[in-house]
Design a protein around this motif. Sequence first.
Motif, PDB file in Angstrom:
ATOM      1  N   ALA A   1     128.480  42.908  74.904  1.00  0.00           N
ATOM      2  CA  ALA A   1     129.032  41.839  74.085  1.00  0.00           C
ATOM      3  C   ALA A   1     129.632  42.363  72.789  1.00  0.00           C
ATOM      4  CB  ALA A   1     127.939  40.828  73.761  1.00  0.00           C
ATOM      5  N   ILE A   2     130.806  41.859  72.485  1.00  0.00           N
ATOM      6  CA  ILE A   2     131.397  42.025  71.166  1.00  0.00           C
ATOM      7  C   ILE A   2     131.408  40.620  70.578  1.00  0.00           C
ATOM      8  CG2 ILE A   2     133.438  42.674  69.849  1.00  0.00           C
ATOM      9  CD1 ILE A   2     134.174  44.534  72.208  1.00  0.00           C
ATOM     10  N   VAL A   3     130.610  40.411  69.550  1.00  0.00           N
ATOM     11  CA  VAL A   3     130.483  39.056  69.002  1.00  0.00           C
ATOM     12  C   VAL A   3     131.346  38.835  67.772  1.00  0.00           C
ATOM     13  CG1 VAL A   3     128.188  38.651  69.947  1.00  0.00           C
ATOM     14  CG2 VAL A   3     128.414  39.640  67.670  1.00  0.00           C
ATOM     15  N   GLY A   4     131.808  39.899  67.135  1.00  0.00           N
ATOM     16  CA  GLY A   4     132.587  39.733  65.913  1.00  0.00           C
ATOM     17  C   GLY A   4     131.758  39.022  64.861  1.00  0.00           C
ATOM     18  N   GLY A   5     132.393  38.260  64.029  1.00  0.00           N
ATOM     19  CA  GLY A   5     131.696  37.491  63.006  1.00  0.00           C
ATOM     20  C   GLY A   5     131.704  36.013  63.344  1.00  0.00           C
TER      21      GLY A   5
ATOM     22  N   TYR B   1     123.661  30.433  63.507  1.00  0.00           N
ATOM     23  CA  TYR B   1     122.817  31.605  63.681  1.00  0.00           C
ATOM     24  C   TYR B   1     123.610  32.907  63.715  1.00  0.00           C
ATOM     25  CZ  TYR B   1     119.489  27.972  64.472  1.00  0.00           C
ATOM     26  OH  TYR B   1     118.710  26.865  64.293  1.00  0.00           O
ATOM     27  N   MET B   2     124.891  32.812  63.403  1.00  0.00           N
ATOM     28  CA  MET B   2     125.755  33.983  63.324  1.00  0.00           C
ATOM     29  C   MET B   2     125.997  34.317  61.868  1.00  0.00           C
ATOM     30  SD  MET B   2     126.805  35.209  66.225  1.00  0.00           S
ATOM     31  CE  MET B   2     128.252  36.092  65.706  1.00  0.00           C
ATOM     32  N   GLY B   3     126.058  35.612  61.577  1.00  0.00           N
ATOM     33  CA  GLY B   3     126.418  36.033  60.237  1.00  0.00           C
ATOM     34  C   GLY B   3     127.928  36.081  60.086  1.00  0.00           C
ATOM     35  N   LYS B   4     128.374  36.402  58.891  1.00  0.00           N
ATOM     36  CA  LYS B   4     129.812  36.410  58.608  1.00  0.00           C
ATOM     37  C   LYS B   4     130.481  37.742  58.905  1.00  0.00           C
ATOM     38  CE  LYS B   4     129.467  32.842  55.152  1.00  0.00           C
ATOM     39  NZ  LYS B   4     129.675  32.436  53.780  1.00  0.00           N
ATOM     40  N   VAL B   5     129.690  38.778  59.096  1.00  0.00           N
ATOM     41  CA  VAL B   5     130.285  40.095  59.336  1.00  0.00           C
ATOM     42  C   VAL B   5     130.046  40.524  60.770  1.00  0.00           C
ATOM     43  CG1 VAL B   5     130.097  40.842  56.949  1.00  0.00           C
ATOM     44  CG2 VAL B   5     128.241  41.342  58.518  1.00  0.00           C
TER      45      VAL B   5
ATOM     46  N   VAL C   1     121.799  36.516  65.364  1.00  0.00           N
ATOM     47  CA  VAL C   1     122.408  37.776  65.767  1.00  0.00           C
ATOM     48  C   VAL C   1     122.395  38.652  64.521  1.00  0.00           C
ATOM     49  CG1 VAL C   1     124.448  38.895  66.739  1.00  0.00           C
ATOM     50  CG2 VAL C   1     123.833  36.576  67.466  1.00  0.00           C
ATOM     51  N   MET C   2     121.396  39.483  64.426  1.00  0.00           N
ATOM     52  CA  MET C   2     121.098  40.183  63.168  1.00  0.00           C
ATOM     53  C   MET C   2     122.180  41.165  62.736  1.00  0.00           C
ATOM     54  SD  MET C   2     118.484  38.654  62.189  1.00  0.00           S
ATOM     55  CE  MET C   2     118.111  39.615  60.740  1.00  0.00           C
ATOM     56  N   ASN C   3     122.865  41.803  63.671  1.00  0.00           N
ATOM     57  CA  ASN C   3     123.861  42.780  63.232  1.00  0.00           C
ATOM     58  C   ASN C   3     125.133  42.112  62.714  1.00  0.00           C
ATOM     59  OD1 ASN C   3     124.828  41.999  65.732  1.00  0.00           O
ATOM     60  ND2 ASN C   3     125.504  44.038  66.296  1.00  0.00           N
ATOM     61  N   THR C   4     125.159  40.785  62.605  1.00  0.00           N
ATOM     62  CA  THR C   4     126.285  40.089  61.978  1.00  0.00           C
ATOM     63  C   THR C   4     125.920  39.568  60.595  1.00  0.00           C
ATOM     64  OG1 THR C   4     125.722  37.914  62.904  1.00  0.00           O
ATOM     65  CG2 THR C   4     127.148  39.352  64.232  1.00  0.00           C
ATOM     66  N   ILE C   5     124.716  39.861  60.142  1.00  0.00           N
ATOM     67  CA  ILE C   5     124.243  39.336  58.863  1.00  0.00           C
ATOM     68  C   ILE C   5     124.407  40.342  57.734  1.00  0.00           C
ATOM     69  CG2 ILE C   5     122.214  38.488  57.630  1.00  0.00           C
ATOM     70  CD1 ILE C   5     121.386  37.139  60.249  1.00  0.00           C
ATOM     71  N   PHE C   6     124.119  41.601  58.007  1.00  0.00           N
ATOM     72  CA  PHE C   6     124.175  42.620  56.975  1.00  0.00           C
ATOM     73  C   PHE C   6     125.382  43.516  57.181  1.00  0.00           C
ATOM     74  CE2 PHE C   6     119.699  41.625  57.803  1.00  0.00           C
ATOM     75  CZ  PHE C   6     119.368  41.084  56.573  1.00  0.00           C
ATOM     76  N   GLN C   7     126.200  43.654  56.163  1.00  0.00           N
ATOM     77  CA  GLN C   7     127.373  44.522  56.260  1.00  0.00           C
ATOM     78  C   GLN C   7     126.957  45.975  56.131  1.00  0.00           C
ATOM     79  OE1 GLN C   7     130.795  43.130  54.506  1.00  0.00           O
ATOM     80  NE2 GLN C   7     131.999  44.908  55.020  1.00  0.00           N
ATOM     81  N   ASN C   8     127.561  46.817  56.944  1.00  0.00           N
ATOM     82  CA  ASN C   8     127.334  48.256  56.817  1.00  0.00           C
ATOM     83  C   ASN C   8     128.674  48.976  56.750  1.00  0.00           C
ATOM     84  OD1 ASN C   8     128.232  48.976  59.488  1.00  0.00           O
ATOM     85  ND2 ASN C   8     126.321  48.167  60.275  1.00  0.00           N
TER      86      ASN C   8
ATOM     87  N   SER D   1     133.135  29.727  63.527  1.00  0.00           N
ATOM     88  CA  SER D   1     133.225  28.345  63.056  1.00  0.00           C
ATOM     89  C   SER D   1     131.987  28.003  62.240  1.00  0.00           C
ATOM     90  CB  SER D   1     133.379  27.372  64.225  1.00  0.00           C
ATOM     91  OG  SER D   1     132.134  27.105  64.821  1.00  0.00           O
ATOM     92  N   GLU D   2     132.085  26.969  61.458  1.00  0.00           N
ATOM     93  CA  GLU D   2     130.953  26.527  60.641  1.00  0.00           C
ATOM     94  C   GLU D   2     129.818  25.974  61.503  1.00  0.00           C
ATOM     95  OE1 GLU D   2     130.430  27.105  57.392  1.00  0.00           O
ATOM     96  OE2 GLU D   2     132.290  28.248  57.567  1.00  0.00           O
ATOM     97  N   ASN D   3     130.099  25.641  62.757  1.00  0.00           N
ATOM     98  CA  ASN D   3     129.067  25.128  63.666  1.00  0.00           C
ATOM     99  C   ASN D   3     128.116  26.220  64.136  1.00  0.00           C
ATOM    100  OD1 ASN D   3     130.174  22.567  63.482  1.00  0.00           O
ATOM    101  ND2 ASN D   3     131.482  22.865  65.264  1.00  0.00           N
TER     102      ASN D   3
END
Length: 85
Positions: A35-39, A47-51, A74-81, A42-44
Amino acid sequence: MQQMEDEEIEHFYEELEEVMQKRSIYAIIQGDFNAIVGGKESENEKYMGKVGKGIRNDCGAHLVAFTEANHLHVMNTIFQNEQCQ
């Protein structure tokens, strides 16, 4: 061939859904999921982060739908690295 893969993915998520129905305090599900989830798209999506990296693919859309339905982050979308800049 693609139809078989789609059926296998659907079966996997059905089994995962059954496991999620068992009572527990914490649930950690990890893996590749192809899976590639991106960021957040939508505002709906609560449970997804912005990154995230990349543009969401079909497997990513399936994973995001599953996590939203089961209130999983989806934790790897919450913290930017550094790799996601």
